[in-house]
Design a protein around this motif. Structure first.
Motif, short mmCIF file in Angstrom:
data_model
loop_
_atom_site.label_atom_id
_atom_site.label_comp_id
_atom_site.label_asym_id
_atom_site.label_seq_id
_atom_site.Cartn_x
_atom_site.Cartn_y
_atom_site.Cartn_z
N VAL A 1 76.09 16.55 78.69
CA VAL A 1 75.31 17.67 79.19
C VAL A 1 74.23 17.99 78.17
O VAL A 1 74.31 17.57 77.01
CB VAL A 1 76.18 18.94 79.43
N ILE A 2 73.23 18.71 78.57
CA ILE A 2 72.21 19.22 77.66
C ILE A 2 72.70 20.54 77.10
O ILE A 2 73.23 21.38 77.84
CB ILE A 2 70.86 19.43 78.38
N VAL A 3 72.52 20.75 75.80
CA VAL A 3 72.77 22.05 75.21
C VAL A 3 71.48 22.57 74.57
O VAL A 3 70.70 21.81 74.02
CB VAL A 3 73.89 22.02 74.15
N VAL A 4 71.27 23.87 74.71
CA VAL A 4 70.10 24.54 74.14
C VAL A 4 70.57 25.80 73.42
O VAL A 4 71.63 26.34 73.74
CB VAL A 4 69.07 24.91 75.23
N PRO A 5 69.80 26.29 72.44
CA PRO A 5 70.19 27.54 71.78
C PRO A 5 70.20 28.70 72.77
O PRO A 5 69.56 28.65 73.84
CB PRO A 5 69.10 27.74 70.72
N SER A 6 70.93 29.74 72.45
CA SER A 6 70.99 30.92 73.32
C SER A 6 69.57 31.42 73.61
O SER A 6 68.73 31.53 72.72
CB SER A 6 71.79 32.03 72.64
N GLY A 7 69.33 31.71 74.86
CA GLY A 7 68.00 32.16 75.28
C GLY A 7 67.08 31.03 75.68
O GLY A 7 65.99 31.27 76.22
N ASN A 8 67.48 29.78 75.40
CA ASN A 8 66.70 28.60 75.78
C ASN A 8 65.23 28.74 75.39
O ASN A 8 64.34 28.73 76.24
CB ASN A 8 66.82 28.36 77.29
N PRO A 9 64.94 28.85 74.06
CA PRO A 9 63.57 29.09 73.62
C PRO A 9 62.60 27.99 74.00
O PRO A 9 61.39 28.22 74.12
CB PRO A 9 63.70 29.21 72.10
N GLY A 10 63.09 26.75 74.19
CA GLY A 10 62.21 25.65 74.56
C GLY A 10 61.94 25.56 76.05
O GLY A 10 61.15 24.72 76.49
N GLY A 11 62.58 26.42 76.83
CA GLY A 11 62.37 26.41 78.28
C GLY A 11 62.84 25.13 78.95
O GLY A 11 62.26 24.69 79.95
N VAL A 12 63.91 24.55 78.44
CA VAL A 12 64.41 23.29 78.99
C VAL A 12 65.09 23.53 80.34
O VAL A 12 65.92 24.42 80.47
CB VAL A 12 65.41 22.64 78.00
N ARG A 13 64.72 22.72 81.32
CA ARG A 13 65.31 22.83 82.66
C ARG A 13 66.07 21.58 83.07
O ARG A 13 66.93 21.64 83.95
CB ARG A 13 64.23 23.14 83.68
N GLY A 14 65.73 20.45 82.47
CA GLY A 14 66.38 19.20 82.84
C GLY A 14 66.12 18.13 81.81
O GLY A 14 65.46 18.35 80.79
N LEU A 15 66.62 16.93 82.09
CA LEU A 15 66.56 15.84 81.13
C LEU A 15 65.12 15.46 80.77
O LEU A 15 64.83 15.14 79.61
CB LEU A 15 67.30 14.63 81.70
N ALA A 16 64.20 15.50 81.74
CA ALA A 16 62.81 15.10 81.48
C ALA A 16 62.15 15.97 80.42
O ALA A 16 61.27 15.51 79.68
CB ALA A 16 62.01 15.14 82.77
N ASP A 17 62.61 17.21 80.30
CA ASP A 17 62.00 18.13 79.32
C ASP A 17 62.32 17.72 77.88
O ASP A 17 61.62 18.14 76.95
CB ASP A 17 62.50 19.56 79.56
N ALA B 1 66.89 21.35 71.86
CA ALA B 1 67.89 20.80 72.77
C ALA B 1 68.63 19.64 72.13
O ALA B 1 68.19 19.06 71.13
CB ALA B 1 67.23 20.32 74.07
N GLY B 2 69.76 19.30 72.73
CA GLY B 2 70.53 18.14 72.32
C GLY B 2 71.39 17.67 73.47
O GLY B 2 71.56 18.39 74.46
N ALA C 1 80.25 28.98 71.51
CA ALA C 1 79.86 30.27 72.08
C ALA C 1 78.39 30.57 71.86
O ALA C 1 77.90 31.60 72.32
CB ALA C 1 80.71 31.38 71.46
N SER C 2 77.67 29.69 71.17
CA SER C 2 76.29 30.00 70.81
C SER C 2 75.26 29.05 71.40
O SER C 2 74.12 28.99 70.94
CB SER C 2 76.14 30.02 69.28
N VAL C 3 75.66 28.28 72.42
CA VAL C 3 74.70 27.43 73.11
C VAL C 3 74.81 27.66 74.61
O VAL C 3 75.81 28.19 75.10
CB VAL C 3 74.93 25.93 72.80
N GLU C 4 73.75 27.28 75.31
CA GLU C 4 73.76 27.29 76.77
C GLU C 4 73.79 25.84 77.25
O GLU C 4 73.26 24.94 76.59
CB GLU C 4 72.53 28.01 77.31
N THR C 5 74.42 25.62 78.39
CA THR C 5 74.63 24.27 78.91
C THR C 5 73.82 24.05 80.17
O THR C 5 73.76 24.91 81.05
CB THR C 5 76.12 24.04 79.21
N ILE C 6 73.21 22.86 80.26
CA ILE C 6 72.45 22.46 81.44
C ILE C 6 73.02 21.14 81.93
O ILE C 6 73.05 20.15 81.19
CB ILE C 6 70.95 22.31 81.12
#
Length: 253
Positions: free
Chosen positions: A117-133, A186-187, A198-203
């Motif tokens: 899965v993609i993980v982004v920091p809380s709040g998704n500062p990079g605006g990542v929506r999917g793999l292409a981003d 992202a990662g 508890a400190s990342v969001e998952t996409i």
């Protein structure tokens, strides 16, 4: 939430093994010396599960000490085994890493599956929506020689994407740490590791089900306790271990 899931997994494993969660914290009474010790070399993505399973194993085997889990990338652990590291059981996050030490271990046993899965920091500062981003933001990936990196490369190739990571980590926990620290946008990590933070969001990633890693366990043939190590592998792959892996979100083998 994750703490409750782990506690539930521990309780399930102990009940399946015929013990009560209130039976105590170790395999023997205070002051008793262990009669034997085992060391598990575990892929970082499976370290939490192995620690929980080891605790359940100790509770059902008085006098047996499963030492603190040695946790690292599967490729690193395989290199250590080839160099003669004193491990009893190898738990790999994928089949190729286990195949790399085929002459040094017993018959591998499938344990579980995992997907990315993609993980982004809380709040998704990079605006990542999917793999292409991931091609347009600062991204960290596992190195290609470790299971999560090989899976990431296959997933990106499946989508025809060229992602230039700012760093390549030797384990999935290294990737997660960079995202947790808000050092990158992202990662790509395993879904179970994302769920533990508890400190990342998952996409979710489309097509991730086509790139699945299968975890394996095997006895290291140089183990001084081969029969006991084989018993531990059976325990990990049995009902007790399966309950823990299921509780932490791993897929069936």
């Amino acid at each position: 939430m994750m703490r409750r899931r782990v506690a539930a997994a521990v309780a399930a494993a102990l009940l399946l093994a015929g013990c009560s969660p209130a039976d105590g914290g170790g395999p023997a009474a205070p002051g008793d010396e262990p009669t034997a010790a085992l060391t598990i070399a575990s892929a970082a993505s499976l370290a939490e599960a192995m620690a929980t399973i080891a605790e359940a194993f100790e509770r059902t085997r008085p006098g047996i000490d499963v030492r603190p889990i040695v946790s690292d990338g599967s490729a690193t652990l395989a290199t250590q085994i080839r160099a003669g590291a004193p491990y009893d059981v190898f738990v790999s996050a994928d089949e190729p890493s286990m195949a790399g030490v085929a002459e040094l271990v017993g018959e591998p046993v499938p344990l579980a599956t995992n997907r990315l899965v993609i993980v982004v920091p809380s709040g998704n500062p990079g605006g990542v929506r999917g793999l292409a981003d991931l091609a347009d933001v600062s991204t960290v990936l596992c190195a290609p020689e470790v299971p999560c990196g090989a899976a990431s490369a296959r997933l990106l190739a499946l989508h025809g994407l060229d992602v230039r990571p700012v760093s390549l980590e030797q384990s999935v926990r290294g990737v997660l740490a960079k995202v947790e620290a808000d050092a990158v946008d992202a990662g790509l990590v395993y879904s179970t590791d994302a769920a533990a933070s508890a400190s990342v969001e998952t996409i979710a990633v489309a097509g991730a089900e086509q790139v699945v890693n299968r975890a394996m366990a095997a006895v290291v043939l140089d183990s001084p306790e081969p029969q006991l190590a084989a018993e531990l592998v059976r325990f990990i792959a049995g009902d007790e271990g399966r309950a823990v892996l299921d509780g932490l979100g791993f897929g069936a083998p």
